[in-house]
Design a protein around this motif. Structure first.
Motif, mmCIF file in Angstrom:
data_model
loop_
_atom_site.group_PDB
_atom_site.id
_atom_site.type_symbol
_atom_site.label_atom_id
_atom_site.label_comp_id
_atom_site.label_asym_id
_atom_site.label_seq_id
_atom_site.Cartn_x
_atom_site.Cartn_y
_atom_site.Cartn_z
ATOM 1 N N LEU A 18 -6.502 2.195 3.269
ATOM 2 C CA LEU A 18 -7.191 0.951 2.953
ATOM 3 C C LEU A 18 -6.854 -0.066 4.029
ATOM 4 C CD1 LEU A 18 -6.708 0.204 -0.877
ATOM 5 C CD2 LEU A 18 -8.881 0.617 0.295
ATOM 6 N N ARG A 19 -7.761 -1.006 4.249
ATOM 7 C CA ARG A 19 -7.469 -2.116 5.133
ATOM 8 C C ARG A 19 -7.665 -3.415 4.376
ATOM 9 N NH1 ARG A 19 -9.977 -4.302 10.859
ATOM 10 N NH2 ARG A 19 -11.667 -5.007 9.489
ATOM 11 N N LEU A 20 -6.603 -4.179 4.278
ATOM 12 C CA LEU A 20 -6.668 -5.497 3.653
ATOM 13 C C LEU A 20 -6.937 -6.545 4.720
ATOM 14 C CD1 LEU A 20 -3.593 -5.334 1.238
ATOM 15 C CD2 LEU A 20 -5.927 -4.512 0.879
ATOM 16 N N SER A 21 -7.675 -7.574 4.319
ATOM 17 C CA SER A 21 -7.955 -8.692 5.203
ATOM 18 C C SER A 21 -7.537 -9.987 4.519
ATOM 19 C CB SER A 21 -9.448 -8.761 5.535
ATOM 20 O OG SER A 21 -9.886 -7.581 6.186
ATOM 21 N N CYS A 22 -7.163 -10.959 5.327
ATOM 22 C CA CYS A 22 -6.801 -12.278 4.804
ATOM 23 C C CYS A 22 -7.379 -13.322 5.746
ATOM 24 C CB CYS A 22 -5.295 -12.409 4.690
ATOM 25 S SG CYS A 22 -4.733 -14.060 4.233
ATOM 26 N N ALA A 23 -8.366 -14.037 5.258
ATOM 27 C CA ALA A 23 -8.991 -15.098 6.041
ATOM 28 C C ALA A 23 -8.320 -16.426 5.710
ATOM 29 C CB ALA A 23 -10.475 -15.170 5.726
ATOM 30 N N THR A 24 -8.048 -17.202 6.724
ATOM 31 C CA THR A 24 -7.328 -18.466 6.558
ATOM 32 C C THR A 24 -8.227 -19.641 6.891
ATOM 33 O OG1 THR A 24 -5.253 -17.398 7.164
ATOM 34 C CG2 THR A 24 -5.310 -19.784 7.272
ATOM 35 N N PHE A 68 1.987 1.563 7.629
ATOM 36 C CA PHE A 68 1.212 0.324 7.601
ATOM 37 C C PHE A 68 1.259 -0.348 8.967
ATOM 38 C CE2 PHE A 68 1.717 -0.792 2.778
ATOM 39 C CZ PHE A 68 1.286 0.478 2.451
ATOM 40 N N THR A 69 0.176 -1.041 9.302
ATOM 41 C CA THR A 69 0.107 -1.790 10.549
ATOM 42 C C THR A 69 -0.494 -3.162 10.280
ATOM 43 O OG1 THR A 69 -0.210 0.233 11.844
ATOM 44 C CG2 THR A 69 -0.770 -1.860 12.901
ATOM 45 N N ILE A 70 0.232 -4.196 10.682
ATOM 46 C CA ILE A 70 -0.263 -5.559 10.544
ATOM 47 C C ILE A 70 -0.815 -6.012 11.895
ATOM 48 C CG2 ILE A 70 1.995 -6.609 11.044
ATOM 49 C CD1 ILE A 70 1.260 -8.807 9.012
ATOM 50 N N SER A 71 -1.917 -6.744 11.849
ATOM 51 C CA SER A 71 -2.510 -7.257 13.070
ATOM 52 C C SER A 71 -3.191 -8.585 12.762
ATOM 53 C CB SER A 71 -3.516 -6.252 13.649
ATOM 54 O OG SER A 71 -4.578 -6.019 12.739
ATOM 55 N N ARG A 72 -3.532 -9.311 13.803
ATOM 56 C CA ARG A 72 -4.175 -10.598 13.605
ATOM 57 C C ARG A 72 -5.269 -10.794 14.648
ATOM 58 N NH1 ARG A 72 0.292 -14.827 13.627
ATOM 59 N NH2 ARG A 72 -1.443 -16.319 13.606
ATOM 60 N N ASP A 73 -6.304 -11.516 14.238
ATOM 61 C CA ASP A 73 -7.393 -11.895 15.124
ATOM 62 C C ASP A 73 -7.487 -13.416 15.080
ATOM 63 O OD1 ASP A 73 -9.804 -12.480 16.371
ATOM 64 O OD2 ASP A 73 -10.785 -10.670 15.623
ATOM 65 N N MET A 83 -3.363 0.226 5.919
ATOM 66 C CA MET A 83 -2.448 1.017 5.112
ATOM 67 C C MET A 83 -2.917 2.467 5.108
ATOM 68 S SD MET A 83 -1.853 -1.597 1.912
ATOM 69 C CE MET A 83 -3.500 -1.373 1.288
ATOM 70 N N ASN A 84 -2.096 3.328 5.638
ATOM 71 C CA ASN A 84 -2.400 4.761 5.713
ATOM 72 C C ASN A 84 -1.422 5.563 4.861
ATOM 73 O OD1 ASN A 84 -4.429 4.163 7.616
ATOM 74 N ND2 ASN A 84 -2.996 4.408 9.321
ATOM 75 N N SER A 85 -1.811 6.766 4.544
ATOM 76 C CA SER A 85 -0.955 7.672 3.771
ATOM 77 C C SER A 85 -0.413 6.996 2.521
ATOM 78 C CB SER A 85 0.202 8.181 4.644
ATOM 79 O OG SER A 85 -0.271 8.825 5.799
ATOM 80 N N LEU A 86 -1.286 6.378 1.795
ATOM 81 C CA LEU A 86 -0.876 5.635 0.601
ATOM 82 C C LEU A 86 -0.314 6.566 -0.468
ATOM 83 C CD1 LEU A 86 -3.842 3.132 0.524
ATOM 84 C CD2 LEU A 86 -1.430 2.500 0.623
ATOM 85 N N THR A 87 0.665 6.059 -1.190
ATOM 86 C CA THR A 87 1.281 6.790 -2.291
ATOM 87 C C THR A 87 1.208 5.929 -3.554
ATOM 88 O OG1 THR A 87 3.520 5.916 -2.101
ATOM 89 C CG2 THR A 87 2.922 7.709 -0.604
#
Length: 122
Positions: A18-24, A68-73, A83-87
């Motif tokens: 899954l990929r979560l997004s957060c707009a500010t 998991f990998t966090i990134s920003r634009d 989020m990969n390989s979720l459990t």
């Protein structure tokens, strides 16, 4: 007024991604450290990942490191959590947070989103 809007949560199976997004909105996103926290039923909110402004530098909780990998634009004022390989142990409400400095987040005075539910079935 600062507003953080998370999206991307859902119900997935173990092993999925899954990929979560957060707009500010409402402040200079590019000057704030951003992070993700999560809270499972009956547990306290816990740190997941943080990304600084400079570098940017990233740091992860041991439980998600390598998955998991966090990134920003900065152009989109958005931070992501891939989020990969979720459990099933990743099941929680995931919250986006904005720090008041460019390199750290103090949970006591951070800005918080309302959260997005992630449920991982076995």
């Amino acid at each position: 007024q600062v507003q953080l809007d998370e999206s991307g949560g859902g119900l997935v199976q173990a092993g999925d991604s899954l990929r979560l997004s957060c707009a500010t909105l409402g402040r200079t996103f590019s000057s704030a450290a951003m992070g993700w926290f999560r809270q499972s039923p009956g547990k306290e909110r816990e740190f997941v990942a943080i990304i600084s402004v400079s570098g940017p530098s990233t740091y992860y909780a041991d439980a998600v490191k390598g998955r998991f990998t966090i990134s920003r634009d900065n152009a989109k004022n958005t931070v992501y959590l891939q989020m990969n390989s979720l459990t099933p142990e990743d099941t929680a409400v995931y919250y986006c947070a904005a720090g008041r400095t460019s390199y750290a987040i103090d949970a006591r005075n951070a800005y918080w989103g309302r959260g997005t539910q992630v449920t991982v079935s076995s």
